[in-house]
Design a protein around this motif. Structure first.
Motif, PDB file in Angstrom:
ATOM      1  N   VAL A  29       0.929  -1.072   0.103  1.00 26.30           N
ATOM      2  CA  VAL A  29       0.004  -0.013   0.099  1.00 26.30           C
ATOM      3  C   VAL A  29       0.883   1.427  -0.062  1.00 26.30           C
ATOM      4  O   VAL A  29       0.784   2.209  -0.673  1.00 26.30           O
ATOM      5  N   THR A  30       2.033   1.058   0.640  1.00 26.89           N
ATOM      6  CA  THR A  30       2.794   2.453   0.644  1.00 26.89           C
ATOM      7  C   THR A  30       3.668   2.511  -0.550  1.00 26.89           C
ATOM      8  O   THR A  30       3.688   3.710  -1.124  1.00 26.89           O
ATOM      9  N   GLY A  31       3.724   1.509  -1.440  1.00 25.63           N
ATOM     10  CA  GLY A  31       4.295   1.747  -2.843  1.00 25.63           C
ATOM     11  C   GLY A  31       3.394   2.210  -3.658  1.00 25.63           C
ATOM     12  O   GLY A  31       3.770   2.898  -4.448  1.00 25.63           O
ATOM     13  N   LEU A  32       2.008   1.682  -3.549  1.00 26.30           N
ATOM     14  CA  LEU A  32       1.101   2.357  -4.027  1.00 26.30           C
ATOM     15  C   LEU A  32       0.885   3.922  -4.013  1.00 26.30           C
ATOM     16  O   LEU A  32       0.728   4.819  -5.073  1.00 26.30           O
ATOM     17  N   ALA A  33       0.717   4.339  -2.631  1.00 26.04           N
ATOM     18  CA  ALA A  33       0.847   5.889  -2.389  1.00 26.04           C
ATOM     19  C   ALA A  33       1.981   6.470  -3.139  1.00 26.04           C
ATOM     20  O   ALA A  33       1.803   7.629  -3.667  1.00 26.04           O
ATOM     21  N   LYS A  34       3.143   5.856  -3.037  1.00 25.57           N
ATOM     22  CA  LYS A  34       4.522   6.723  -3.514  1.00 25.57           C
ATOM     23  C   LYS A  34       4.266   6.875  -5.152  1.00 25.57           C
ATOM     24  O   LYS A  34       4.827   7.724  -5.709  1.00 25.57           O
ATOM     25  N   TYR A  35       3.737   5.644  -5.674  1.00 26.17           N
ATOM     26  CA  TYR A  35       3.632   5.712  -7.244  1.00 26.17           C
ATOM     27  C   TYR A  35       2.826   6.985  -7.642  1.00 26.17           C
ATOM     28  O   TYR A  35       3.250   7.741  -8.765  1.00 26.17           O
ATOM     29  N   TYR A  36       1.592   7.181  -7.037  1.00 25.53           N
ATOM     30  CA  TYR A  36       0.797   8.114  -7.316  1.00 25.53           C
ATOM     31  C   TYR A  36       1.041   9.480  -6.507  1.00 25.53           C
ATOM     32  O   TYR A  36       0.482  10.594  -6.965  1.00 25.53           O
ATOM     33  N   THR A  42      -7.975   7.570  -2.093  1.00 22.03           N
ATOM     34  CA  THR A  42      -8.596   8.439  -3.149  1.00 22.03           C
ATOM     35  C   THR A  42      -8.546   7.748  -4.524  1.00 22.03           C
ATOM     36  O   THR A  42      -9.027   8.246  -5.494  1.00 22.03           O
ATOM     37  N   LEU A  43      -8.010   6.699  -4.485  1.00 17.52           N
ATOM     38  CA  LEU A  43      -7.825   5.992  -5.779  1.00 17.52           C
ATOM     39  C   LEU A  43      -8.881   5.154  -6.378  1.00 17.52           C
ATOM     40  O   LEU A  43      -9.718   4.689  -5.407  1.00 17.52           O
ATOM     41  N   ASP A  44      -9.151   4.802  -7.604  1.00 18.74           N
ATOM     42  CA  ASP A  44     -10.258   3.967  -8.290  1.00 18.74           C
ATOM     43  C   ASP A  44      -9.638   2.853  -8.799  1.00 18.74           C
ATOM     44  O   ASP A  44      -8.204   2.476  -8.778  1.00 18.74           O
ATOM     45  N   ALA A  45     -10.547   1.691  -9.126  1.00 17.31           N
ATOM     46  CA  ALA A  45     -10.093   0.408  -9.483  1.00 17.31           C
ATOM     47  C   ALA A  45      -9.253   0.524 -10.761  1.00 17.31           C
ATOM     48  O   ALA A  45      -8.076  -0.061 -10.989  1.00 17.31           O
ATOM     49  N   GLU A  46      -9.433   1.481 -11.831  1.00 17.51           N
ATOM     50  CA  GLU A  46      -8.653   1.693 -12.849  1.00 17.51           C
ATOM     51  C   GLU A  46      -7.186   1.987 -12.507  1.00 17.51           C
ATOM     52  O   GLU A  46      -6.265   1.513 -13.106  1.00 17.51           O
ATOM     53  N   ALA A  47      -7.086   3.051 -11.624  1.00 22.49           N
ATOM     54  CA  ALA A  47      -5.579   3.564 -11.201  1.00 22.49           C
ATOM     55  C   ALA A  47      -5.019   2.180 -10.507  1.00 22.49           C
ATOM     56  O   ALA A  47      -3.630   2.101 -10.880  1.00 22.49           O
ATOM     57  N   ILE A  48      -5.540   1.367  -9.748  1.00 23.58           N
ATOM     58  CA  ILE A  48      -4.913   0.397  -9.376  1.00 23.58           C
ATOM     59  C   ILE A  48      -4.347  -0.834 -10.126  1.00 23.58           C
ATOM     60  O   ILE A  48      -3.493  -1.194 -10.209  1.00 23.58           O
ATOM     61  N   GLN A  49      -5.472  -1.240 -11.128  1.00 19.06           N
ATOM     62  CA  GLN A  49      -5.104  -2.002 -12.145  1.00 19.06           C
ATOM     63  C   GLN A  49      -3.777  -1.444 -13.035  1.00 19.06           C
ATOM     64  O   GLN A  49      -2.898  -2.117 -13.287  1.00 19.06           O
ATOM     65  N   SER A  50      -3.876  -0.168 -13.452  1.00 13.74           N
ATOM     66  CA  SER A  50      -2.556   0.555 -13.904  1.00 13.74           C
ATOM     67  C   SER A  50      -1.344   0.240 -13.039  1.00 13.74           C
ATOM     68  O   SER A  50      -0.156  -0.097 -13.685  1.00 13.74           O
ATOM     69  N   TYR A  51      -1.573   0.463 -11.987  1.00 19.17           N
ATOM     70  CA  TYR A  51      -0.209   0.249 -10.941  1.00 19.17           C
ATOM     71  C   TYR A  51       0.036  -1.268 -10.945  1.00 19.17           C
ATOM     72  O   TYR A  51       1.447  -1.579 -11.037  1.00 19.17           O
TER      73      TYR A  51
END
Length: 281
Positions: A29-36, A42-51
């Motif tokens: 989850v920290t890696g996801l936050a740093k990426y964006y 605040t992110l949606d499913a599309e953003a998570i799939q892109s990550y």
């Protein structure tokens, strides 16, 4: 992230997730936050799939690591944020099944002979002799070594899945551990870190293994977990039954243990081909 991190950690504690699982989920989850550079809630499913696609195509992570990240994000949104109505179209990638690498008995002997100092040899011997995971050997405490003649076992605290178990304490290992204790005098942790205020780190134990492997001239062998694979395979070759090995290793399902049948040479040597069972012409 501070408040969200606390909420996620609390949710994992309440559900009894293992310590390493908690650490992995929080890291994902920290890696996801740093990426964006945004809070994950605040992110949606599309953003998570892109990550996740980024992890596969650009970071070149193994599918098992990507699957773990997907599990962490599902836990965050469904359990922590209670957004169960959010539909995630995140297929869990199928991880290719490969047989683990195993050292021969001769290679294990050579590894110990080139183990460097007494502490390194003790760490490597304990991992192999007791069939321990990396986190388990690092977390051993002095009180976990039960050396009374009528006990002779090692207690593994909070292994995978948060389960305690007992495994083998070899007399040869006990002799080595006594030599090591007289030389280093550890107090709480069997293998403390350099400052003595905590357990040995995973990275240090891995370095010990790789240094010994290089010194012994063993080209293959993966990481220190290879010694755990060798433990199971060598016991199977010695005739120990599969259910005993399962209990010693702390496997939740015997199917995890049966893969070692593919690695045990004694189960292959002498087994006739079905061609030999046919009537000759």
């Amino acid at each position: 992230m501070t408040e969200l991190r606390k909420r996620m950690n609390d949710a994992m504690v309440l559900r009894g997730l293992a310590e390493r699982t908690k650490e992995s989920y929080l890291a994902c989850v920290t890696g996801l936050a740093k990426y964006y550079w945004l809070s994950p809630d605040t992110l949606d499913a599309e953003a998570i799939q892109s990550y996740l696609l980024h992890l596969i195509t650009e970071k070149k992570l193994a599918y098992s690591s990507v699957n773990q990240a997907a599990c962490a994000f599902r836990f965050l949104f469904a359990t922590v944020l209670r957004q169960k109505s959010v539909a995630f179209d995140i297929p869990m990638a199928k991880v290719p099944k490969r047989l683990p690498q195993v050292l021969t008995r001769d290679e294990v002997q050579r590894l110990f002979a080139h183990g460097g100092d007494l502490r390194s040899r003790a760490v490597l011997m304990t991992t192999y002799a007791a069939g321990l995971r990396l986190s388990e050997v690092c977390a051993l405490q002095l009180g976990d070594i039960e050396s009374a003649p009528d006990r002779m076992c090692i207690k593994v605290r909070q292994g995978k899945g948060g389960k305690d178990r007992y495994t083998l304490l070899s007399p040869r290992l006990l002799d080595t551990l006594r030599l090591y204790w007289r030389a280093r005098r550890p107090r709480l942790w069997l293998f403390p870190n350099s400052s003595g205020d905590g357990p040995l780190s995973d990275q240090t134990a891995q370095r010990m293994y790789h240094a010994a492997r290089r010194a012994a001239g063993i080209e293959h062998g993966g990481g220190i977990h290879t010694l755990r694979h060798a433990f199971a395979t060598h016991l199977l070759e010695a005739g120990v039954d599969i259910h005993t090995i399962q209990r010693l290793m702390g496997h939740g399902h015997v199917s995890t243990t049966t893969r070692y049948f593919h690695l045990a040479h004694t189960h292959l040597i002498g087994t006739p081909s079905p061609l030999e069972l046919l009537d000759p012409d």
